[in-house]
Design an enzyme around this catalytic site. Structure first.
Site, PDB file in Angstrom:
ATOM      1  N   ARG A  69       0.835  -1.217   0.000  1.00 57.67           N
ATOM      2  CA  ARG A  69       0.000   0.000   0.000  1.00 57.67           C
ATOM      3  C   ARG A  69       0.857   1.250   0.000  1.00 57.67           C
ATOM      4  NH1 ARG A  69      -4.073  -0.535   4.292  1.00 57.67           N
ATOM      5  NH2 ARG A  69      -4.825   1.483   3.552  1.00 57.67           N
ATOM      6  N   GLN A  90     -10.157   9.042   6.987  1.00 56.47           N
ATOM      7  CA  GLN A  90      -9.903   7.673   7.444  1.00 56.47           C
ATOM      8  C   GLN A  90      -8.741   7.095   6.653  1.00 56.47           C
ATOM      9  OE1 GLN A  90     -13.914   5.447   8.055  1.00 56.47           O
ATOM     10  NE2 GLN A  90     -14.262   6.977   6.473  1.00 56.47           N
ATOM     11  N   HIS A 104      -7.057   7.553  11.366  1.00 58.83           N
ATOM     12  CA  HIS A 104      -6.583   6.162  11.359  1.00 58.83           C
ATOM     13  C   HIS A 104      -5.081   6.081  11.164  1.00 58.83           C
ATOM     14  CE1 HIS A 104     -10.883   4.704  10.146  1.00 58.83           C
ATOM     15  NE2 HIS A 104     -10.779   5.034  11.413  1.00 58.83           N
ATOM     16  N   CYS A 109       7.244   1.900  17.203  1.00 56.27           N
ATOM     17  CA  CYS A 109       7.633   0.629  17.824  1.00 56.27           C
ATOM     18  C   CYS A 109       6.372  -0.087  18.300  1.00 56.27           C
ATOM     19  CB  CYS A 109       8.558   0.895  19.021  1.00 56.27           C
ATOM     20  SG  CYS A 109       9.073  -0.644  19.809  1.00 56.27           S
ATOM     21  N   GLY A 166     -16.806   9.383  -0.197  1.00 58.06           N
ATOM     22  CA  GLY A 166     -16.117   8.122  -0.495  1.00 58.06           C
ATOM     23  C   GLY A 166     -15.934   7.218   0.707  1.00 58.06           C
ATOM     24  N   ASN A 174     -20.943   9.807  -2.735  1.00 67.15           N
ATOM     25  CA  ASN A 174     -20.468   8.422  -2.740  1.00 67.15           C
ATOM     26  C   ASN A 174     -20.901   7.719  -4.025  1.00 67.15           C
ATOM     27  OD1 ASN A 174     -18.929   6.870  -0.783  1.00 67.15           O
ATOM     28  ND2 ASN A 174     -20.633   5.415  -0.842  1.00 67.15           N
ATOM     29  N   LEU A 175     -20.176   6.629  -4.315  1.00 68.04           N
ATOM     30  CA  LEU A 175     -20.542   5.906  -5.548  1.00 68.04           C
ATOM     31  C   LEU A 175     -21.748   5.004  -5.303  1.00 68.04           C
ATOM     32  CD1 LEU A 175     -19.229   6.123  -8.255  1.00 68.04           C
ATOM     33  CD2 LEU A 175     -17.850   4.127  -7.773  1.00 68.04           C
ATOM     34  N   ALA A 232     -16.392  10.954  -6.892  1.00 71.31           N
ATOM     35  CA  ALA A 232     -16.048  12.189  -6.166  1.00 71.31           C
ATOM     36  C   ALA A 232     -15.266  13.171  -7.035  1.00 71.31           C
ATOM     37  CB  ALA A 232     -15.231  11.821  -4.924  1.00 71.31           C
TER      38      ALA A 232
HETATM   39  C1  BV8 Z   1     -12.364   1.200  18.014  1.00 68.05           C
HETATM   40  C2  BV8 Z   1      -6.480   1.629   9.061  1.00 68.05           C
HETATM   41  C3  BV8 Z   1     -12.637   1.150  20.325  1.00 68.05           C
HETATM   42  C4  BV8 Z   1      -6.038   0.351   8.498  1.00 68.05           C
HETATM   43  C5  BV8 Z   1      -8.795   1.325   9.496  1.00 68.05           C
HETATM   44  C6  BV8 Z   1     -15.390  -5.975  17.372  1.00 68.05           C
HETATM   45  C7  BV8 Z   1     -14.137  -5.974  17.974  1.00 68.05           C
HETATM   46  C8  BV8 Z   1     -13.354  -4.811  17.997  1.00 68.05           C
HETATM   47  C9  BV8 Z   1     -13.833  -3.639  17.435  1.00 68.05           C
HETATM   48  C10 BV8 Z   1     -15.078  -3.658  16.843  1.00 68.05           C
HETATM   49  C11 BV8 Z   1     -15.861  -4.799  16.807  1.00 68.05           C
HETATM   50  N1  BV8 Z   1     -17.010  -4.499  16.146  1.00 68.05           N
HETATM   51  C12 BV8 Z   1     -16.986  -3.214  15.782  1.00 68.05           C
HETATM   52  C13 BV8 Z   1     -15.835  -2.683  16.209  1.00 68.05           C
HETATM   53  C14 BV8 Z   1     -15.389  -1.327  16.032  1.00 68.05           C
HETATM   54  C15 BV8 Z   1     -14.533  -1.303  14.767  1.00 68.05           C
HETATM   55  C16 BV8 Z   1     -15.467  -1.260  13.582  1.00 68.05           C
HETATM   56  O1  BV8 Z   1     -16.109  -0.249  13.377  1.00 68.05           O
HETATM   57  N2  BV8 Z   1     -15.505  -2.361  12.824  1.00 68.05           N
HETATM   58  C17 BV8 Z   1     -16.376  -2.400  11.663  1.00 68.05           C
HETATM   59  C18 BV8 Z   1     -15.713  -3.221  10.547  1.00 68.05           C
HETATM   60  C19 BV8 Z   1     -17.703  -3.004  12.111  1.00 68.05           C
HETATM   61  N3  BV8 Z   1     -13.769  -0.096  14.864  1.00 68.05           N
HETATM   62  C20 BV8 Z   1     -12.557  -0.157  15.413  1.00 68.05           C
HETATM   63  O2  BV8 Z   1     -12.009  -1.178  15.752  1.00 68.05           O
HETATM   64  C21 BV8 Z   1     -11.912   1.194  15.651  1.00 68.05           C
HETATM   65  N4  BV8 Z   1     -11.486   1.263  17.017  1.00 68.05           N
HETATM   66  O3  BV8 Z   1     -13.543   1.040  17.834  1.00 68.05           O
HETATM   67  O4  BV8 Z   1     -11.778   1.318  19.247  1.00 68.05           O
HETATM   68  C22 BV8 Z   1     -12.652  -0.320  20.592  1.00 68.05           C
HETATM   69  C23 BV8 Z   1     -11.492  -0.913  21.028  1.00 68.05           C
HETATM   70  C24 BV8 Z   1     -11.526  -2.280  21.322  1.00 68.05           C
HETATM   71  C25 BV8 Z   1     -12.716  -3.019  21.148  1.00 68.05           C
HETATM   72  C26 BV8 Z   1     -13.872  -2.383  20.676  1.00 68.05           C
HETATM   73  C27 BV8 Z   1     -13.845  -1.036  20.402  1.00 68.05           C
HETATM   74  C28 BV8 Z   1     -10.689   1.345  14.768  1.00 68.05           C
HETATM   75  C29 BV8 Z   1     -11.143   1.463  13.342  1.00 68.05           C
HETATM   76  C30 BV8 Z   1      -9.952   1.824  12.486  1.00 68.05           C
HETATM   77  C31 BV8 Z   1      -9.549   0.617  11.689  1.00 68.05           C
HETATM   78  N5  BV8 Z   1      -8.532   1.015  10.730  1.00 68.05           N
HETATM   79  N6  BV8 Z   1      -7.848   1.756   8.681  1.00 68.05           N
HETATM   80  C32 BV8 Z   1      -5.672   0.555   7.069  1.00 68.05           C
HETATM   81  O5  BV8 Z   1      -6.103   1.548   6.439  1.00 68.05           O
HETATM   82  O6  BV8 Z   1      -4.966  -0.315   6.600  1.00 68.05           O
HETATM   83  S1  BV8 Z   1     -10.359   1.275   8.921  1.00 68.05           S
HETATM   84  C33 BV8 Z   1     -10.367   1.144   7.225  1.00 68.05           C
HETATM   85  O7  BV8 Z   1     -11.742   1.142   6.856  1.00 68.05           O
HETATM   86  C34 BV8 Z   1      -9.780   2.330   6.479  1.00 68.05           C
HETATM   87  O8  BV8 Z   1      -9.373   3.382   7.304  1.00 68.05           O
HETATM   88  C35 BV8 Z   1     -10.966   2.796   5.659  1.00 68.05           C
HETATM   89  O9  BV8 Z   1     -10.889   4.115   5.338  1.00 68.05           O
HETATM   90  C36 BV8 Z   1     -12.027   2.497   6.621  1.00 68.05           C
HETATM   91  C37 BV8 Z   1     -13.429   2.616   6.243  1.00 68.05           C
HETATM   92  O10 BV8 Z   1     -13.604   2.133   4.999  1.00 68.05           O
HETATM   93  P1  BV8 Z   1     -13.972   3.244   3.890  1.00 68.05           P
HETATM   94  O11 BV8 Z   1     -12.938   4.310   3.921  1.00 68.05           O
HETATM   95  O12 BV8 Z   1     -15.381   3.650   4.065  1.00 68.05           O
HETATM   96  O13 BV8 Z   1     -13.724   2.417   2.604  1.00 68.05           O
HETATM   97  P2  BV8 Z   1     -14.721   1.356   1.982  1.00 68.05           P
HETATM   98  O14 BV8 Z   1     -13.947   0.560   0.990  1.00 68.05           O
HETATM   99  O15 BV8 Z   1     -15.469   0.663   3.074  1.00 68.05           O
HETATM  100  O16 BV8 Z   1     -15.797   2.258   1.207  1.00 68.05           O
HETATM  101  C38 BV8 Z   1     -15.384   3.041   0.122  1.00 68.05           C
HETATM  102  C39 BV8 Z   1     -16.626   3.780  -0.330  1.00 68.05           C
HETATM  103  O17 BV8 Z   1     -16.238   4.655  -1.376  1.00 68.05           O
HETATM  104  C40 BV8 Z   1     -17.676   2.854  -0.894  1.00 68.05           C
HETATM  105  O18 BV8 Z   1     -18.910   3.141  -0.263  1.00 68.05           O
HETATM  106  C41 BV8 Z   1     -17.734   3.188  -2.372  1.00 68.05           C
HETATM  107  O19 BV8 Z   1     -19.065   3.220  -2.862  1.00 68.05           O
HETATM  108  C42 BV8 Z   1     -17.180   4.568  -2.423  1.00 68.05           C
HETATM  109  N7  BV8 Z   1     -16.443   4.876  -3.654  1.00 68.05           N
HETATM  110  C43 BV8 Z   1     -15.665   4.053  -4.400  1.00 68.05           C
HETATM  111  N8  BV8 Z   1     -15.159   4.748  -5.441  1.00 68.05           N
HETATM  112  C44 BV8 Z   1     -15.617   6.022  -5.325  1.00 68.05           C
HETATM  113  C45 BV8 Z   1     -16.435   6.110  -4.193  1.00 68.05           C
HETATM  114  N9  BV8 Z   1     -17.048   7.242  -3.801  1.00 68.05           N
HETATM  115  C46 BV8 Z   1     -16.858   8.336  -4.578  1.00 68.05           C
HETATM  116  N10 BV8 Z   1     -16.074   8.339  -5.673  1.00 68.05           N
HETATM  117  C47 BV8 Z   1     -15.450   7.202  -6.084  1.00 68.05           C
HETATM  118  N11 BV8 Z   1     -14.699   7.232  -7.197  1.00 68.05           N
HETATM  119 ZN    ZN Z   2      11.071   0.039  20.821  1.00 65.93          ZN
END
Ligand code: BV8
Ligand code: ZN
Length: 247
Positions: A66, A98, A116, A124, A191, A217-218, A235
């Site tokens: 990435r 994000q 994020h 570390c 997005g 959004n798409l 977008a």
């Molecule tokens: C937290 C970094 C408190 C990584 C990311 C069970 C256990 C533990 C946690 C959870 C659980 N259940 C729920 C949770 C909470 C969890 C969560 O929400 N999970 C989801 C999956 C249900 N959240 C967390 O864990 C967060 N921390 O809650 O802490 C906690 C602590 C312990 C226990 C519980 C709670 C941390 C979340 C951060 C994770 N890290 N990223 C990396 O990037 O490698 S998240 C990752 O998803 C990216 O950041 C990304 O940005 C993000 C969201 O996805 P989107 O950006 O929306 O991307 P996606 O592909 O989904 O959608 C793209 C959209 O764009 C589509 O809709 C599409 O239609 C549109 N599109 C496409 N092309 C276009 C467009 N729009 C316009 N124009 C275009 N051309």
């Molecule tokens: Zn260290």
């Protein structure tokens, strides 16, 4: 299709939230576009502390790929439109992303909160050594280690990890200041599928502070019902038009 202009008048404050979709036209993969899998693994598994503990090599391969893709990508018209908007609004705009690709900064945005984390910083996995800028790739083998001996990791918030309170505090502070100012507040999500919390909850926080909410959004997002206006399309085409920046 709610094609209009986002109303940004004298004093209007604008909170923007972007997700992987804003970088799609720059050629970067979204999370749920490819079924949310990477090398056959659910992204949540690879982008998690458990995934890193289980197979740090795989996780570093994921982030090295990435980092390389992000380095080769260019900001697109949507990134540039938000940078232009910031030039006009200054501290009346805050951009929460994000995304970890760094494209908003490369487009010229300065008031960016990377909730994020970012591909371009490493930290570390154990000691308190401050995160440091890092554009190295490929990342190993051997896997990069800290002077304390522990593995280094991307300075990115993984699933199940807390967001940096300094970052989330900037968002809350901006919403409070907007409400105190009595000026109109607009929230624009671009997005993002509205899957991941707490970022997906910002639209509710914005509404609670009196915001008019827009989604660009798409596809329909999971939290689409929370938006006053939904404009479907890429977008890079839609956002400049909505902001009256389409030349
Ligand atoms: C937290 C970094 C408190 C990584 C990311 C069970 C256990 C533990 C946690 C959870 C659980 N259940 C729920 C949770 C909470 C969890 C969560 O929400 N999970 C989801 C999956 C249900 N959240 C967390 O864990 C967060 N921390 O809650 O802490 C906690 C602590 C312990 C226990 C519980 C709670 C941390 C979340 C951060 C994770 N890290 N990223 C990396 O990037 O490698 S998240 C990752 O998803 C990216 O950041 C990304 O940005 C993000 C969201 O996805 P989107 O950006 O929306 O991307 P996606 O592909 O989904 O959608 C793209 C959209 O764009 C589509 O809709 C599409 O239609 C549109 N599109 C496409 N092309 C276009 C467009 N729009 C316009 N124009 C275009 N051309
Ligand atoms: Zn260290």
């Amino acid at each position: 299709m709610d094609e209009a202009r986002i109303p940004i008048g004298e004093g209007t404050r604008v909170l923007v939230l972007t997700g992987a979709g804003i970088s799609a036209e720059s050629g970067l993969a979204t999370f749920r576009g490819g079924g949310g899998l990477w090398e056959g693994y659910p992204v949540e598994q690879v982008a998690s502390p458990e995934g890193f503990a289980a197979d740090p090599e795989l996780v570093w391969r994921f982030y090295s790929m990435r980092r390389r893709a992000a380095a080769e990508a260019e900001p697109n018209a949507a990134h540039r439109a938000l940078a232009t908007l910031e030039e006009g609004l200054g501290d009346r705009l805050l951009l929460v992303t994000q995304n970890v690709d760094g494209l908003h900064a490369r487009a010229g945005s300065r008031r960016v909160v990377e909730v994020h984390g970012t591909l371009w910083r490493t930290r570390c996995s154990r000691c308190l050594r401050p995160p440091f800028d890092d554009a190295t790739e490929p990342l190993g083998p051997p896997l990069p280690r800290c002077t304390c001996g522990a593995l280094l990791r991307p300075d990115i918030v993984w699933f199940g990890e807390m967001l940096d309170p300094a970052a989330t505090g900037r968002v809350e502070g901006f919403l409070r200041a907007a409400r105190r100012s009595g000026a109109p507040l607009v929230f624009v999500a671009v997005g993002t599928s509205g899957n991941v919390y707490p970022a997906a909850g910002y639209v509710h926080a914005a509404r609670a502070h009196g915001a008019e909410t827009w989604l660009v959004n798409l596809d329909p997002a999971l939290n689409a019902t929370s938006f006053d206006h939904i404009v479907t399309g890429p977008a890079g085409e839609v956002l400049p038009r909505l902001l009256g920046l389409d030349g």
